[in-house]
Design a protein around this motif. Structure first.
Motif, PDB file in Angstrom:
ATOM      1  N   ALA A  21       0.837  -1.204   0.000  1.00  0.00           N
ATOM      2  CA  ALA A  21       0.000   0.000   0.000  1.00  0.00           C
ATOM      3  C   ALA A  21       0.872   1.254   0.000  1.00  0.00           C
ATOM      4  N   LYS A  22       1.971   1.210   0.743  1.00  0.00           N
ATOM      5  CA  LYS A  22       2.872   2.358   0.784  1.00  0.00           C
ATOM      6  C   LYS A  22       3.548   2.570  -0.560  1.00  0.00           C
ATOM      7  N   THR A  23       3.991   1.463  -1.169  1.00  0.00           N
ATOM      8  CA  THR A  23       4.652   1.559  -2.474  1.00  0.00           C
ATOM      9  C   THR A  23       3.712   2.121  -3.535  1.00  0.00           C
ATOM     10  N   LEU A  24       2.449   1.684  -3.513  1.00  0.00           N
ATOM     11  CA  LEU A  24       1.471   2.125  -4.510  1.00  0.00           C
ATOM     12  C   LEU A  24       0.777   3.423  -4.119  1.00  0.00           C
ATOM     13  N   ASN A  25       1.104   3.940  -2.919  1.00  0.00           N
ATOM     14  CA  ASN A  25       0.504   5.183  -2.424  1.00  0.00           C
ATOM     15  C   ASN A  25      -1.014   5.072  -2.362  1.00  0.00           C
ATOM     16  N   LEU A  26      -1.482   3.956  -1.770  1.00  0.00           N
ATOM     17  CA  LEU A  26      -2.906   3.707  -1.644  1.00  0.00           C
ATOM     18  C   LEU A  26      -3.290   3.583  -0.165  1.00  0.00           C
ATOM     19  N   LYS A  27      -4.495   4.007   0.144  1.00  0.00           N
ATOM     20  CA  LYS A  27      -5.015   3.904   1.500  1.00  0.00           C
ATOM     21  C   LYS A  27      -6.394   3.256   1.456  1.00  0.00           C
ATOM     22  N   ALA A  28      -6.827   2.762   2.608  1.00  0.00           N
ATOM     23  CA  ALA A  28      -8.149   2.145   2.692  1.00  0.00           C
ATOM     24  C   ALA A  28      -9.219   3.140   2.254  1.00  0.00           C
ATOM     25  N   GLY A  29     -10.141   2.673   1.408  1.00  0.00           N
ATOM     26  CA  GLY A  29     -11.212   3.515   0.896  1.00  0.00           C
ATOM     27  C   GLY A  29     -10.932   4.087  -0.473  1.00  0.00           C
ATOM     28  N   GLN A  30      -9.683   4.111  -0.893  1.00  0.00           N
ATOM     29  CA  GLN A  30      -9.348   4.633  -2.221  1.00  0.00           C
ATOM     30  C   GLN A  30      -9.607   3.575  -3.282  1.00  0.00           C
ATOM     31  N   GLU A  31      -9.683   4.032  -4.518  1.00  0.00           N
ATOM     32  CA  GLU A  31      -9.888   3.114  -5.637  1.00  0.00           C
ATOM     33  C   GLU A  31      -8.594   2.955  -6.411  1.00  0.00           C
ATOM     34  N   ALA A  32      -8.281   1.710  -6.768  1.00  0.00           N
ATOM     35  CA  ALA A  32      -7.090   1.397  -7.551  1.00  0.00           C
ATOM     36  C   ALA A  32      -7.502   0.844  -8.905  1.00  0.00           C
ATOM     37  N   THR A  33      -6.813   1.299  -9.948  1.00  0.00           N
ATOM     38  CA  THR A  33      -7.055   0.781 -11.292  1.00  0.00           C
ATOM     39  C   THR A  33      -6.084  -0.359 -11.544  1.00  0.00           C
ATOM     40  N   VAL A  34      -6.615  -1.543 -11.822  1.00  0.00           N
ATOM     41  CA  VAL A  34      -5.788  -2.739 -11.985  1.00  0.00           C
ATOM     42  C   VAL A  34      -5.971  -3.279 -13.402  1.00  0.00           C
ATOM     43  N   ARG A  35      -4.867  -3.408 -14.110  1.00  0.00           N
ATOM     44  CA  ARG A  35      -4.885  -3.967 -15.468  1.00  0.00           C
ATOM     45  C   ARG A  35      -4.416  -5.414 -15.375  1.00  0.00           C
ATOM     46  N   PHE A  36      -5.230  -6.341 -15.863  1.00  0.00           N
ATOM     47  CA  PHE A  36      -4.942  -7.763 -15.720  1.00  0.00           C
ATOM     48  C   PHE A  36      -4.278  -8.340 -16.976  1.00  0.00           C
ATOM     49  N   ALA A  37      -4.046  -9.665 -16.931  1.00  0.00           N
ATOM     50  CA  ALA A  37      -3.318 -10.337 -18.003  1.00  0.00           C
ATOM     51  C   ALA A  37      -4.031 -10.301 -19.337  1.00  0.00           C
ATOM     52  N   ASP A  38      -5.347 -10.067 -19.341  1.00  0.00           N
ATOM     53  CA  ASP A  38      -6.071  -9.986 -20.615  1.00  0.00           C
ATOM     54  C   ASP A  38      -6.057  -8.580 -21.198  1.00  0.00           C
ATOM     55  N   GLY A  39      -5.343  -7.665 -20.549  1.00  0.00           N
ATOM     56  CA  GLY A  39      -5.253  -6.294 -21.045  1.00  0.00           C
ATOM     57  C   GLY A  39      -6.391  -5.401 -20.625  1.00  0.00           C
ATOM     58  N   GLU A  40      -7.361  -5.932 -19.890  1.00  0.00           N
ATOM     59  CA  GLU A  40      -8.503  -5.150 -19.437  1.00  0.00           C
ATOM     60  C   GLU A  40      -8.216  -4.537 -18.061  1.00  0.00           C
ATOM     61  N   SER A  41      -8.740  -3.333 -17.831  1.00  0.00           N
ATOM     62  CA  SER A  41      -8.549  -2.636 -16.565  1.00  0.00           C
ATOM     63  C   SER A  41      -9.834  -2.655 -15.740  1.00  0.00           C
ATOM     64  N   VAL A  42      -9.663  -2.788 -14.435  1.00  0.00           N
ATOM     65  CA  VAL A  42     -10.796  -2.865 -13.509  1.00  0.00           C
ATOM     66  C   VAL A  42     -10.522  -1.926 -12.339  1.00  0.00           C
ATOM     67  N   GLY A  43     -11.554  -1.222 -11.895  1.00  0.00           N
ATOM     68  CA  GLY A  43     -11.429  -0.379 -10.716  1.00  0.00           C
ATOM     69  C   GLY A  43     -11.794  -1.161  -9.469  1.00  0.00           C
ATOM     70  N   LEU A  44     -10.892  -1.191  -8.471  1.00  0.00           N
ATOM     71  CA  LEU A  44     -11.118  -1.915  -7.229  1.00  0.00           C
ATOM     72  C   LEU A  44     -10.987  -0.965  -6.041  1.00  0.00           C
ATOM     73  N   ARG A  45     -11.888  -1.120  -5.085  1.00  0.00           N
ATOM     74  CA  ARG A  45     -11.804  -0.311  -3.870  1.00  0.00           C
ATOM     75  C   ARG A  45     -10.915  -1.021  -2.852  1.00  0.00           C
ATOM     76  N   VAL A  46      -9.986  -0.269  -2.269  1.00  0.00           N
ATOM     77  CA  VAL A  46      -9.117  -0.823  -1.229  1.00  0.00           C
ATOM     78  C   VAL A  46      -9.940  -0.939   0.048  1.00  0.00           C
ATOM     79  N   ALA A  47     -10.367  -2.160   0.367  1.00  0.00           N
ATOM     80  CA  ALA A  47     -11.234  -2.364   1.532  1.00  0.00           C
ATOM     81  C   ALA A  47     -10.455  -2.248   2.838  1.00  0.00           C
ATOM     82  N   GLN A  48      -9.229  -2.828   2.875  1.00  0.00           N
ATOM     83  CA  GLN A  48      -8.427  -2.803   4.094  1.00  0.00           C
ATOM     84  C   GLN A  48      -6.953  -2.736   3.739  1.00  0.00           C
ATOM     85  N   VAL A  49      -6.174  -2.157   4.641  1.00  0.00           N
ATOM     86  CA  VAL A  49      -4.711  -2.218   4.586  1.00  0.00           C
ATOM     87  C   VAL A  49      -4.282  -2.877   5.888  1.00  0.00           C
ATOM     88  N   LEU A  50      -3.704  -4.088   5.789  1.00  0.00           N
ATOM     89  CA  LEU A  50      -3.383  -4.896   6.958  1.00  0.00           C
ATOM     90  C   LEU A  50      -1.870  -5.097   7.076  1.00  0.00           C
TER      91      LEU A  50
END
Length: 792
Positions: free
Chosen positions: A574-603
């Motif tokens: 989370a520190k490396t990606l500069n993300l915190k709980a509640g923020q949304e992260a854009t994740v591009r997967f192996a098929d080349g498609e991007s998905v928006g995911l909400r960071v539910a928890q940082v543990l």
């Protein structure tokens, strides 16, 4: 001319340094030749291409370029059209690779490259592989196989793919490895596009075609041609190359350190024995700068001669090392030793540079010799520690202690390296401070013999006290030999106890379903074991376009993390990606498609959970080719029947088997490094003892004229040598204990198990006894030869 004359006149004094440089350069040459020979080659699968279009790379969490981001189908389609329209391109072929492995009965066919063995039939054009029999596949249940598999056209064949064991009809055979399915089927297995191969028309210039292809691709990717196509390698070959590089890199580093250490100690010893000669040069007007230049020039000449001999020896030894690495299974298939100029040039430059660097201390000491010392015994000025040596020794000792402490807190991947560097530094500190210990130890060990009436112990006692710096120089190679033997064997023994114990503790009470002959678990295996952890790993790219970072993502079926649209992160990620709980992260997967995911928890970081955890179904929908890791099943849910291609282990057996794979390589690596360190230092011990015995031939002549017999002089020489080896062995053991203790402490924390310091008594004893035998043999042989000459 003076330098060459000195070498000819005092060749015995330079022989040790020459041999040390020869061995060191030979070792470095061998490792560089193997490294150069194992550079990636263009894979046969791409032999028919002029160029390959590849997606752009994204950096990893440390900022270095890593995986390429696959194009999606929508992104790849216009690129394929543009590339197909490039003049000289006969075809622009999308190449797909995914897991495929044939089964014979209930056993998978052994195939190291199975994880990348499945392809669309269009990929045969890239080699090109030709149909030997039959036709191309058109339906989802048809496959074309390598004729070497021995399956005739028309036969049914069970092929294990990500979904599990699946029946296929063999409709053709080709003259190359792999399993070739219909292109539509392959596109569903690997939706993302990672490679577009450009097949040229006859007579087309590959360079011109690649240049035009780069214009067509633009900023959407890169185009490689020629030898750069070797970037694409099967994963198993890359893994072997990585292991082999790690091994020969460790050999080269150890060889370089030992060479510098041994050459420096030998040149200091040689210079110390020439103080009267250097004093005479000072008397007739030689300036300190000229003396320093003479010593450095002699070292450079010896380094040059040793480097030439070492290069020849290294080239001759390269096939032997290749065979050893082949036996360890850490070389690419079909590795052939080829000798180019740069390994020889690099090794020779290192040899000369190491000699000059090793002579720096000797040159400094030589420059301090006063003219009056021409009238003194060469050893009279060597009996005390100078201020500079005290300061240097204590500073280096402090640095070694800091590194040893740091070993306990270092990351798992850095712990061994930290322990190795800590030991190197402490070995240098021990060599610098050794004169402090030589006198007291000599007095303590000879005290019981003082009343025996023999003059031998008294002479040994007096010699060590009067010339402790010479004795310290003789002990230096022993310190290195014993120190590295204790460290390397101790690390192996300590890890052998720590890792299985820690792993067994983590999975206590669980049963583990592992692949058996396959690279991972399929969905069929997961479905047969519906309870327990079944992590589905994939590589993904997090961040906005142009700012993505490559990370490992785990798909989990654990109800705590298996939530659509959510991700759970570890604190470091989370520190490396500069993300915190509640923020949304854009994740591009192996098929080349991007998905928006909400960071539910940082543990807090937990390797058992994963650093970036998402829903298992999400990973499977975007990476149909991903294979599942080991499945951890609660003991109460023991499987009643195992899917073929899997095995079941309890916690302890799993830990032992899991470590055994790494342990075999670790043991082999440690054994090779111990042989190098002990063997190399042993040669140095023998050379040092022979050199000092040769330099003391006048002393032996005086003692013989005073009534000493050859037997008495031999006993004196052997006794003094044995005491010096004892001092070196004791210091060698002592300097390795702090790094090993730090490593054990770190392993205790990492594995949550009580890990103590473990030593391999046989290896340590062998190193000490071997050093003693070499030293005593060399010293006795030269003493005997000197006495024989005097008698004649």
């Amino acid at each position: 001319m003076l330098i060459l004359a000195n070498i000819r006149e005092r060749w015995a004094g330079f022989l040790g340094a020459f041999v040390a440089v020869t061995v060191g350069v030979g070792l470095i040459t061998t490792t560089l030749v193997i490294y150069d020979s194992s550079r990636p080659d263009v894979q046969p699968r791409y032999a028919g291409t002029a160029a390959l279009a590849l997606p752009n790379q994204a950096p990893g969490q440390d900022g270095s370029p890593e995986d390429r981001m696959p194009w999606s189908r929508a992104e790849a389609a216009p690129l394929v059209e543009k590339l197909a329209a490039v003049p000289g391109v006969a075809a622009a072929v999308v190449d797909r690779s995914f897991y495929a492995q044939a089964f014979r009965g209930d056993r998978p066919v052994t195939d190291e490259g199975a994880v990348d063995a499945g392809h669309g039939f269009a990929g045969t054009r890239l080699a090109p592989y030709k149909l030997v029999t039959g036709r191309a596949p058109t339906a989802d249940d048809e496959v074309v196989v390598d004729r070497a598999l021995g399956v005739p056209v028309g036969s049914d064949l069970t092929v294990n793919i990500t979904a599990g064991r699946t029946p296929f009809k063999v409709v053709g055979t080709v003259d190359g490895p792999g399993y070739y399915f219909s292109d539509a089927f392959a596109a569903r297995q690997e939706p993302g596009v990672s490679v577009i191969g450009l097949v040229p028309e006859p007579g087309t210039s590959a360079g011109k075609l690649a240049q035009q292809a780069r214009s067509a691709v633009g900023a959407a990717g890169t185009v490689v041609s020629g030898d750069d196509r070797a970037e694409l390698q099967p994963r198993y070959i890359e893994h072997k190359r990585f292991l082999g590089t790690q091994l020969i890199g460790a050999m080269a580093v150890l060889g370089l350190f030992t060479t510098v250490f041994v050459v420096a100690s030998m040149l200091v010893l040689s210079t110390g024995m020439r103080r009267r000669e250097i004093g005479l040069l000072r008397t007739i007007g030689a300036a300190p700068r000229q003396i320093r230049r003479m010593v450095l020039g002699e070292a450079a000449a010896v380094g040059l001669l040793g480097s030439l001999a070492g290069c020849l020896a290294g080239v001759a030894a390269a096939p032997v090392l290749r065979n050893i690495l082949d036996g360890l299974d850490v070389t690419p298939p079909g590795l052939e030793v080829t000798v180019s100029a740069w390994p020889l040039f690099t090794a020779a430059v290192i040899g000369i540079g190491v000699s000059v660097l090793g002579a720096w201390s000797a040159g400094r000491l030589a420059a301090e010799v006063a003219p009056i010392e021409a009238l003194l015994d060469s050893r009279s000025a060597n009996k005390t520690m100078g201020r500079a040596r005290w300061i240097s020794g204590l500073v280096v000792l402090g640095l070694g202690v800091v590194l040893a402490i740091g070993t306990a807190t270092a990351a798992a991947d850095d712990r061994v390296t930290m322990a190795l560097f800590a030991t190197m530094v402490l070995i240098v500190a021990a060599a610098l401070l050794a004169p402090v210990f030589v006198g007291p130890v000599g007095r303590a060990l000879t005290a019981p013999f003082q009343r025996s009436g023999s003059a031998g112990p008294l002479l040994v006692r007096a010699e060590l006290g009067a010339d402790s710096r010479r004795a310290a120089s003789l002990a230096a190679p022993v310190i290195a030999a014993v120190g590295f033997a204790v460290l390397l064997s101790g690390m192996v023994e300590t890890m052998r106890v720590a890792y299985p114990a820690g792993e067994a503790l983590k999975v206590q009470g669980q049963l583990i379903v592992t692949p058996d002959g396959t690279p991972g678990n399929t969905d069929e295996v997961v479905a047969a074991n519906p309870v327990g952890k079944a992590a589905l790993p994939t590589r993904a790219f997090v961040g906005e376009p142009g700012k993505q970072t490559v990370i490992d993502v785990l798909g989990s079926r654990d109800a705590r993390w298996n939530k659509p649209g959510q991700a759970v992160l570890g604190e470091r990620t989370a520190k490396t990606l500069n993300l915190k709980a509640g923020q949304e992260a854009t994740v591009r997967f192996a098929d080349g498609e991007s998905v928006g995911l909400r960071v539910a928890q940082v543990l807090p970081d937990d390797p058992a959970r994963g650093d970036f955890v998402v829903s298992r179904d999400l990973v499977r929908s975007h990476d149909p080719a991903a294979l599942t890791d080991d499945i951890f099943v609660p003991g109460a849910n023991r499987p009643t029947e195992l899917v073929p291609g899997t095995a079941l282990h309890d916690a302890l057996q799993y830990a032992l088997d899991d470590y055994d794979t790494d342990a075999r390589l670790t043991d082999s690596l440690a054994a090779m490094l111990i042989v190098i360190a002990v063997g190399y230092s042993g040669i140095a011990v023998a050379n040092s003892m022979a050199m000092t015995a040769h330099g003391r031939r006048r002393d032996f002549a005086v003692m013989k004229s005073a009534g000493g017999t050859v037997r008495q002089l031999l006993l004196f020489s052997v006794g003094e040598t044995s005491l010096v080896v004892a001092v070196g062995a004791a210091l060698g053991v002592l300097v390795t204990l702090p790094p090993l203790a730090g490593m054990a402490s770190g392993l205790s924390q990492a594995t949550s198990a009580d890990v103590g310091l473990h030593l391999n008594g046989g290896t340590v004893t062998g190193a000490i006894v071997g050093s003693l035998l070499l030293a005593v043999t060399a010293s006795a042989a030269v003493t005997w030869r000197t006495m024989s000459r005097e008698a004649s």
